[in-house]
Enzyme design. Structure first.
Site, short mmCIF file in Angstrom:
data_model
loop_
_atom_site.label_atom_id
_atom_site.label_comp_id
_atom_site.label_asym_id
_atom_site.label_seq_id
_atom_site.Cartn_x
_atom_site.Cartn_y
_atom_site.Cartn_z
CB ALA A 60 -0.88 -0.01 1.23
N GLY A 100 0.97 -5.16 0.97
CA GLY A 100 -0.14 -5.31 0.02
C GLY A 100 0.31 -5.93 -1.29
CD GLU A 123 1.41 -5.57 5.55
OE1 GLU A 123 2.26 -6.40 5.97
OE2 GLU A 123 0.85 -5.67 4.45
C1 LIG Z 1 -9.63 -1.51 3.80
C2 LIG Z 1 -8.36 -2.24 3.65
C3 LIG Z 1 -7.26 -1.41 3.98
C4 LIG Z 1 -5.98 -2.11 3.93
C5 LIG Z 1 -4.94 -1.11 3.86
C6 LIG Z 1 -3.78 -1.34 4.72
C7 LIG Z 1 -2.92 -2.33 4.19
C8 LIG Z 1 -1.67 -2.08 4.16
C9 LIG Z 1 -0.83 -3.10 3.65
C10 LIG Z 1 0.50 -2.49 3.24
O1 LIG Z 1 0.91 -2.81 2.18
S1 LIG Z 1 1.30 -1.42 4.25
C11 LIG Z 1 2.84 -1.16 3.42
C12 LIG Z 1 3.69 -2.36 3.54
N1 LIG Z 1 4.93 -2.16 2.86
C13 LIG Z 1 6.00 -1.71 3.44
O2 LIG Z 1 6.01 -1.45 4.62
C14 LIG Z 1 7.21 -1.55 2.57
C15 LIG Z 1 7.91 -0.28 2.87
N2 LIG Z 1 9.07 -0.14 2.03
C16 LIG Z 1 10.26 -0.70 2.33
O3 LIG Z 1 10.43 -1.41 3.29
C17 LIG Z 1 11.39 -0.37 1.40
O4 LIG Z 1 11.02 0.72 0.65
C18 LIG Z 1 11.79 -1.55 0.48
C19 LIG Z 1 10.57 -2.18 -0.14
C20 LIG Z 1 12.54 -2.61 1.30
C21 LIG Z 1 12.71 -1.03 -0.64
O5 LIG Z 1 13.85 -0.44 -0.07
P1 LIG Z 1 14.82 0.46 -0.96
O6 LIG Z 1 15.97 0.82 -0.07
O7 LIG Z 1 15.08 -0.19 -2.23
O8 LIG Z 1 14.00 1.76 -1.30
P2 LIG Z 1 13.54 2.93 -0.35
O9 LIG Z 1 14.55 3.99 -0.36
O10 LIG Z 1 13.10 2.39 0.95
O11 LIG Z 1 12.22 3.43 -1.08
C22 LIG Z 1 12.30 4.20 -2.28
C23 LIG Z 1 11.28 5.31 -2.19
O12 LIG Z 1 9.98 4.70 -2.15
C24 LIG Z 1 9.27 5.15 -1.00
N3 LIG Z 1 8.43 4.05 -0.51
C25 LIG Z 1 8.84 2.80 -0.22
N4 LIG Z 1 7.80 2.06 0.15
C26 LIG Z 1 6.71 2.85 0.07
C27 LIG Z 1 5.33 2.64 0.33
N5 LIG Z 1 4.84 1.45 0.72
N6 LIG Z 1 4.50 3.67 0.16
C28 LIG Z 1 4.95 4.87 -0.24
N7 LIG Z 1 6.25 5.14 -0.51
C29 LIG Z 1 7.11 4.13 -0.34
C30 LIG Z 1 10.35 5.53 0.00
O13 LIG Z 1 9.85 6.44 0.94
C31 LIG Z 1 11.42 6.12 -0.89
O14 LIG Z 1 11.00 7.43 -1.19
P3 LIG Z 1 12.11 8.60 -1.30
O15 LIG Z 1 11.29 9.81 -1.58
O16 LIG Z 1 13.01 8.19 -2.40
O17 LIG Z 1 12.78 8.66 0.04
#
Ligand SMILES: CCCCCC/C=C/CC(=O)SCCNC(=O)CCNC(=O)[C@H](O)C(C)(C)COP(=O)(O)OP(=O)(O)OC[C@H]1O[C@@H](n2cnc3c(N)ncnc32)[C@H](O)[C@@H]1OP(=O)(O)O
Length: 731
Positions: A60, A100, A123
């Site tokens: 997400a 997600g 999450e």
């Molecule tokens: C009614 C139903 C409702 C359900 C809704 C709720 C459900 C939620 C389920 C979810 O999916 S919650 C999210 C779960 N995912 C995560 O927690 C992943 C988070 N991301 C990471 O851990 C890392 O980004 C990575 C995947 C391990 C990749 O690492 P890497 O070092 O390659 O890149 P980063 O520098 O971390 O990321 C690049 C860039 O992207 C932004 N970003 C990463 N993940 C997300 C995200 N999930 N949403 C928005 N933005 C994200 C990060 O902030 C970086 O941005 P920047 O501007 O370059 O700093």
């Protein structure tokens, strides 16, 4: 958004939302629209969902959490629509399938992946649970036990591990074309029945053991994630997968996510997530110099001076970062031999556990270059001095480095409190000098506090910052002052908790309250673990210890300021902590070093109170939290005011990663933001008015006072801007 195309009977839905294909409302809508097209197209017999760019999907979009429930289809709705598609859907995973993203894959009928792909339901690390069926589908695929392991801790796993336990149906080599491979795979499953491929319809294999498994994980979570709510809610949700039909289980999952989303803990953890990324964009307050406009010097050859506890860890961090030439200089033969042996043993351990390959281990060992004199460092790009914390020894070393190193070499000192400028002044080029404060053990601890001296050049700072990031550390740039950010703030925590011992509390009571707050250990157990002599040495330097006082000097005062000598008595009676036969603030018994209260310490505190005519009073948990944590917060504002840190996130990262401040409260500054600045200031002012000049750590920060007076309770993200505006308008 999502792109749509058709290739040989296979529809391809590719998520397209750089950089990480987060499932924003646009992406979810794009998937749904593409799915409809594929279902309606008679020429399409199977569907592949893949990600464009570097990754499949990280889950997400965290920045859209607030509106997640409002827009159709939300993730919860999307996964059920996908699973019920009459045409087989294959998830083609490369890079990451996180949160997600993995839940979408679990709703597909098949999952294929490159061997290099990583999967996780992280999450819980954002204080929520996998709210799109993850807690209900995963147990149906891999059982309750493994699901609890995956979901309650949120760790990432390799595609191979995921395949071994049944999440992934086919692995392709890491250099394969994931889309091409997935399309071929999709063609191979055309016409096969989808019965047994819809995960929500599967039974949970180990459902009958759920109570037993639940108990096991409750115990682990209770210890590992002290004070965090989400892990327990995750366990409860998974339990429902075993006990209830899918639809009912989903209702419970929904209740879980609604309770967690927007909670203080979730807000804190999300703040931490973005802080860890934001900190890469460092800036020098008030100069316009920042990471975007400054390039680091190219670093190929690094040297570490000193192979004690710190030096060894630093060398290992450099080797892990892939530095191919690490000179190590330790003039004491025994220390050198022990240090090198330690490093090699750790590398052996990594190889044995599979963290690194045998080839990587060999190349790391080859990269180690023991050197015996300063001359041999003349073409080194970066030297990190990590010797004993003594100004004169460090100055001596920097004077030599200044003579032999090439003019462009970056000279870094690993100090936890000494003045970087004073060290720099002994070299002919103080602009080449910078502080790199590592935390022990340096190969394990994630934090690096880089200290800019008043003369450090932007390029030198950029190089230290870049090196920290290469080592995989949370690298924070701070200004030069005694104790920098972390130690400067943390001092007040120890000082004020000791005052509470004088007044009526006991170490076990203080520690229990702090552990309930979320610290893995209380202040006194930490002292015992790291050695109570460390603080004692520091106090000795400032002539504060009990032994250094002349006869008749007041016992509870030093240099006109309130002082508690209990920690001095402890050390002077040989109670250094774990290392002195398990005797410190507590007594540690047996092989497991079980913590017990020691009557000797209780008597020492009681007799000290009697001698000083202190009538002990009851100190409750609320007072312990306020007095242990608020002075530290107050100091944090002073640090911001002085520009030692550029924003509150930097302070919070330092305390969370270096001092075990509980992550789910977001660090001291975010915690203050959650409590509200007016209350924080009220408490600080109350203590200041009671204590006065004798307890300077209660003197309210001017920035805190200004923020509350002028803005009430401003958002944490606006603190530094508002302060700058106020100061500018006063000029
Ligand atoms: C009614 C139903 C409702 C359900 C809704 C709720 C459900 C939620 C389920 C979810 O999916 S919650 C999210 C779960 N995912 C995560 O927690 C992943 C988070 N991301 C990471 O851990 C890392 O980004 C990575 C995947 C391990 C990749 O690492 P890497 O070092 O390659 O890149 P980063 O520098 O971390 O990321 C690049 C860039 O992207 C932004 N970003 C990463 N993940 C997300 C995200 N999930 N949403 C928005 N933005 C994200 C990060 O902030 C970086 O941005 P920047 O501007 O370059 O700093």
């Amino acid at each position: 958004m999502a792109n749509y195309s058709v290739r040989n009977q296979v529809a391809i839905i590719s998520l397209c939302s750089p950089p990480v294909n987060a499932l924003s409302s646009d992406v979810r809508r794009g998937i749904l629209d593409s799915l409809k097209k594929a279902e309606q197209d008679v020429k399409v017999a199977a569907i592949v969902i893949c990600g464009e760019g570097r990754t499949f999907c990280v889950g997400a979009d965290i920045t859209e959490f607030k509106s997640e429930f409002k827009t159709f289809p939300n993730l919860f709705e999307l996964v059920d629509i996908l699973e019920s598609s009459p045409k087989p859907i294959v998830a083609a995973i490369h890079g990451h399938a996180f949160g997600g993203g993995l839940e979408v894959a679990l709703a597909c009928h098949y999952r294929v992946a490159l061997s290099s792909a990583k999967l996780a339901l992280p999450e819980v690390k954002l204080g929520i649970l996998p709210g799109a069926g993850g807690t209900q589908r995963l147990p149906r695929l891999i059982g309750i036990d493994s699901s609890m392991q995956w979901i309650a801790f949120g760790d990432e796993y390799s595609a191979q591990i995921a395949a071994n336990i049944g999440i992934i149906d086919r692995i392709f080599p890491s250099n394969a074309d994931i889309l091409e491979s997935a399309v071929q795979y999709a063609q191979s499953i055309i016409g096969k029945s989808l019965i047994n491929r819809r995960v929500s319809k599967l039974p949970v294999k180990d459902a009958s053991k759920v109570s037993h498994i639940m108990e096991k994980y409750k115990q682990i979570v209770g210890k590992k994630s002290r004070g965090a709510i989400a892990p327990m809610v995750c366990l409860e949700a998974i339990k429902h997968a075993a006990l209830l039909p899918y639809v009912e289980g989903m209702k419970k999952e929904r209740m879980g996510i609604e309770a967690l989303m927007g909670s203080d803990q979730s807000k804190s953890l999300i703040y931490m997530f973005f802080a860890e990324r934001q900190v890469r964009n460092w800036t020098i307050p008030g100069t316009g110099i920042n990471s975007k406009n400054t390039k680091p010097i190219k670093v190929e050859k690094v040297a570490v001076i000193g192979l004690g506890t710190m030096g060894r860890g630093i060398v290992l961090s450099l080797l892990k970062a892939g530095i191919k030439h690490v000179s190590v200089m330790e003039l004491n033969k025994t220390a050198r031999e022990n240090g090198l042996l330690f490093i090699k043993n750790i590398l052996e351990g990594y190889a044995a556990r599979g963290t690194i390959s045998e080839t990587q281990k060999r190349s790391m060992v080859d990269a180690l270059k023991p050197v015996s004199n300063f001359e041999m460092l003349k073409d080194t790009d970066l030297v990190i001095e990590a010797v004993f914390e003594s100004m004169s020894i460090k100055k001596d070393i920097f004077a030599k480095l200044g003579q032999v190193c090439k003019p462009s070499a970056v000279l870094a000192t690993n100090t936890s409190a000494l003045d970087v400028d004073e060290i720099a002044m002994v070299t002919p080029k103080p602009k080449q000098v910078v502080g790199m404060h590592f935390f022990a053990p340096a190969h394990v601890m994630k934090l690096l506090e880089n200290v800019r001296g008043s003369k450090s050049s932007p390029q030198v700072i950029a190089t230290a910052m870049n090196m920290g990031q290469r080592m995989g550390k949370v690298t924070v740039l701070v200004g030069n002052c005694h104790g920098f950010v972390g130690n400067r703030m943390f001092r007040h925590y120890t000082v004020e908790t000791d005052f509470m011992l004088e007044e009526g509390a006991y170490p076990e009571q203080v520690d229990t309250v702090l552990k309930k707050f979320g610290f893995a250990m209380g202040r006194y157990q930490v002292g015992d673990l790291s050695g109570n002599d460390i603080g004692y040495r520091m106090r000795t330097k400032f002539e504060m210890t009990n032994k250094q006082q002349p006869p008749g000097a007041p016992e509870r005062e030093r240099h006109g300021v309130r002082y508690c000598p209990l920690a001095d008595f402890l050390v002077e009676s040989g109670r250094l902590g774990y290392k002195s036969d398990g005797k410190g603030w507590f007594r540690y018994l047996g092989k497991n070093r079980e913590l017990t209260v020691d009557n000797e310490v209780t008597s020492m505190i009681d007799s000290y109170r009697r001698r000083n005519k202190i009538v002990p009073r009851k100190i409750n948990g609320e007072e312990i939290i306020e007095r242990a944590l608020y002075p530290l917060i107050n100091e944090g504002f002073k640090i911001l005011e002085e520009g030692i840190a550029s924003n509150p996130m930097e302070i919070d990262l330092i305390l969370v990663h270096g001092y075990a401040w509980p992550r789910h409260t977001g660090g001291p500054m975010f915690y203050a933001h959650l409590i509200g600045l007016p209350k924080i200031l009220r408490v600080i002012e109350r203590h200041w008015n009671n204590a006065g000049l004798r307890e300077p750590h209660w003197e309210p920060s001017k920035m805190l006072v200004r923020l509350v007076k002028n803005h009430g309770n401003p958002d944490i993200m606006s603190w530094t801007t508002l302060e700058r505006e106020t100061v500018r308008s006063a000029l």
